[in-house]
Write a protein that holds these residues in place. Structure first.
Motif, PDB file in Angstrom:
ATOM      1  N   HIS A  21      -5.451   8.318  -4.937  1.00  0.00           N
ATOM      2  CA  HIS A  21      -5.428   7.208  -5.884  1.00  0.00           C
ATOM      3  C   HIS A  21      -6.754   7.224  -6.656  1.00  0.00           C
ATOM      4  CE1 HIS A  21      -5.748   3.044  -7.270  1.00  0.00           C
ATOM      5  NE2 HIS A  21      -4.438   2.939  -7.112  1.00  0.00           N
ATOM      6  N   PRO A  22      -6.743   6.950  -7.963  1.00  0.00           N
ATOM      7  CA  PRO A  22      -7.994   6.984  -8.734  1.00  0.00           C
ATOM      8  C   PRO A  22      -9.105   6.147  -8.124  1.00  0.00           C
ATOM      9  CG  PRO A  22      -6.117   6.783 -10.207  1.00  0.00           C
ATOM     10  CD  PRO A  22      -5.580   6.657  -8.817  1.00  0.00           C
ATOM     11  N   ALA A  23      -8.770   4.948  -7.635  1.00  0.00           N
ATOM     12  CA  ALA A  23      -9.796   4.096  -7.024  1.00  0.00           C
ATOM     13  C   ALA A  23     -10.297   4.699  -5.726  1.00  0.00           C
ATOM     14  CB  ALA A  23      -9.247   2.690  -6.788  1.00  0.00           C
ATOM     15  N   PHE A  24      -9.392   5.368  -4.967  1.00  0.00           N
ATOM     16  CA  PHE A  24      -9.824   5.974  -3.706  1.00  0.00           C
ATOM     17  C   PHE A  24     -10.744   7.155  -3.971  1.00  0.00           C
ATOM     18  CE2 PHE A  24      -9.292   8.876  -0.065  1.00  0.00           C
ATOM     19  CZ  PHE A  24      -9.789   8.046   0.933  1.00  0.00           C
ATOM     20  N   ALA A  25     -10.473   7.901  -5.033  1.00  0.00           N
ATOM     21  CA  ALA A  25     -11.367   9.001  -5.399  1.00  0.00           C
ATOM     22  C   ALA A  25     -12.763   8.470  -5.691  1.00  0.00           C
ATOM     23  CB  ALA A  25     -10.810   9.746  -6.613  1.00  0.00           C
ATOM     24  N   GLU A 270     -10.489   5.123   5.857  1.00  0.00           N
ATOM     25  CA  GLU A 270      -9.061   5.343   6.052  1.00  0.00           C
ATOM     26  C   GLU A 270      -8.255   4.074   5.804  1.00  0.00           C
ATOM     27  OE1 GLU A 270      -7.787   8.196   6.220  1.00  0.00           O
ATOM     28  OE2 GLU A 270      -9.724   9.201   6.379  1.00  0.00           O
ATOM     29  N   THR A 271      -8.842   2.906   6.034  1.00  0.00           N
ATOM     30  CA  THR A 271      -8.153   1.658   5.710  1.00  0.00           C
ATOM     31  C   THR A 271      -8.027   1.496   4.204  1.00  0.00           C
ATOM     32  OG1 THR A 271      -8.907   0.585   7.742  1.00  0.00           O
ATOM     33  CG2 THR A 271      -8.221  -0.854   5.945  1.00  0.00           C
ATOM     34  N   LEU A 272      -9.086   1.818   3.471  1.00  0.00           N
ATOM     35  CA  LEU A 272      -9.016   1.760   2.014  1.00  0.00           C
ATOM     36  C   LEU A 272      -7.987   2.751   1.481  1.00  0.00           C
ATOM     37  CD1 LEU A 272     -12.787   1.393   1.037  1.00  0.00           C
ATOM     38  CD2 LEU A 272     -10.981  -0.300   0.728  1.00  0.00           C
ATOM     39  N   ARG A 273      -7.915   3.913   2.105  1.00  0.00           N
ATOM     40  CA  ARG A 273      -6.896   4.888   1.691  1.00  0.00           C
ATOM     41  C   ARG A 273      -5.495   4.288   1.842  1.00  0.00           C
ATOM     42  NH1 ARG A 273      -6.590  10.572   2.017  1.00  0.00           N
ATOM     43  NH2 ARG A 273      -8.415  10.704   3.363  1.00  0.00           N
ATOM     44  N   ALA A 274      -5.237   3.687   3.009  1.00  0.00           N
ATOM     45  CA  ALA A 274      -3.910   3.137   3.279  1.00  0.00           C
ATOM     46  C   ALA A 274      -3.558   2.021   2.303  1.00  0.00           C
ATOM     47  CB  ALA A 274      -3.840   2.626   4.716  1.00  0.00           C
TER      48      ALA A 274
END
Length: 355
Positions: A21-25, A270-274
């Protein structure tokens, strides 16, 4: 404990996603650029500086501790890869090697030669290889040899003797000072080196954040607060908000990661990724709460901590009493593993008399 935020350039380990996700990057990039100074890490750099200032006087420095507490990051600060607000980089050329598996004399020699940018010579012949390295290191201006993940150094048979020969040659010849960095058993090879060539050995222990009384929560909250603040620009515009610096979150994160800073960062990452790569957010603003961290804890941390429950699933945070009970179970298990069970003498009719 010092808890100031500075900039680093060494990426942390994470699961790879080819289409994040752009924000996750942006979150990943922010973590790559984030460093939080911690007391033990700064102390390691200070001891490395003292080792260099003494000069190569047959003194060994051992830095040991569990994974995820910042030993490698301390080396990054020492060689200037990470810019710290607390301690300055060492003003010397460092030969730094990192073991990634069982490392015998030939592998260690190759790693050192690779860092020195010289062709390896004498692989398979530890005596020749040791002599070659002790000559090349001063030529390349290296004044300190740091072996990261030293717990992987082979200590068995001829291969182990070859590792000792290489490191011992560097120490005995005065070619450079030597520091061994690794897990808790790293001091074992340091002791063997000391028996062969060194006069003294200093051991610096790097430990997780402690939580033994209420005052310790301040340091944990400071760490989590700086982590959340460092990610805030990356999350701007994503609709996701991260709030970590509360007593409740501090207790849950400490218990969930057992004080290991690297594991705390993994839980957040990993929580932000999910959340970011999961179903579309239903609201324009989403505050990540304790329940969001529960799955990441189950997958990434459950096997790494002695807790018998998920600290993010409960309504109330783990108490210090429950943490003490978990500590007691760990201690009891260790004592049982180390105890020697002696055979009992048979009793009753026909029993033999044991001498």
């Amino acid at each position: 404990m010092s808890t100031k935020m500075t900039i680093m350039t060494m990426p942390i380990e994470r699961l790879e996603n080819p289409h994040p996700h752009p924000a996750f990057a942006k979150v990943c990039a922010a973590l790559d650029a984030l460093h939080i100074d911690l007391g033990d890490q700064c102390r390691v750099v200070d001891r490395l500086r003292a080792l260099v200032e003494r000069g190569p006087r047959k003194h060994i420095l051992v830095i040991e501790g569990p994974g995820g507490v910042g030993k490698t990051r301390s080396i990054d600060v020492a060689n200037g890869t990470i810019q710290s607000m607390e301690v300055a980089a060492l003003p010397v050329n460092i030969c730094r090697v990192r073991c990634t598996g069982t490392t015998n004399a030939s592998v260690l020699g190759e790693l050192i030669c690779l860092d020195l940018r010289v062709p390896p010579s004498g692989l398979g012949n530890p005596a020749r290889l040791a002599s070659y390295i002790q000559i090349q290191m001063p030529k390349k201006g290296r004044q300190l040899l740091i072996v990261d993940n030293s717990h992987f150094l082979d200590q068995e048979g001829r291969s182990g003797e070859g590792v000792l020969r290489i490191l011992g040659s560097v120490i005995a010849s005065g070619a450079a000072s030597v520091a061994l960095v690794g897990r808790e058993n790293t001091s074992a090879i340091g002791k063997r080196l000391k028996e062969v060539v060194a006069q003294t050995m200093e051991v610096v222990t790097v430990e997780p954040l402690k939580y033994e009384n209420g005052q310790d929560l301040d340091a944990i909250k400071a760490f989590l607060g700086l982590l959340a603040d460092g990610l805030k620009p990356a999350l701007a515009g994503s609709g996701v908000e991260l709030k970590l610096h509360t007593d409740d979150m501090a207790k849950r994160f400490w218990a969930g990661a057992w004080g290991v800073e690297g594991l705390m960062i993994t839980l957040v990452l990993e929580t932000l990724r999910a959340v970011l790569e999961g179903p579309a957010l239903q609201t324009s603003s989403y505050l990540i709460g304790k329940d969001d961290f529960a799955e990441a804890w189950r997958v990434f941390a459950a096997s790494e901590t002695p807790l018998t429950f998920n600290p993010f699933s409960r309504h109330d945070a783990p108490t210090l009493g429950e943490i003490e009970q978990a500590r007691a179970r760990v201690k009891q298990k260790a004592e049982e593993q180390n105890s020697v069970v002696l055979p009992k003498a048979p009793r009753g009719p026909g029993a033999r008399i044991w001498s």
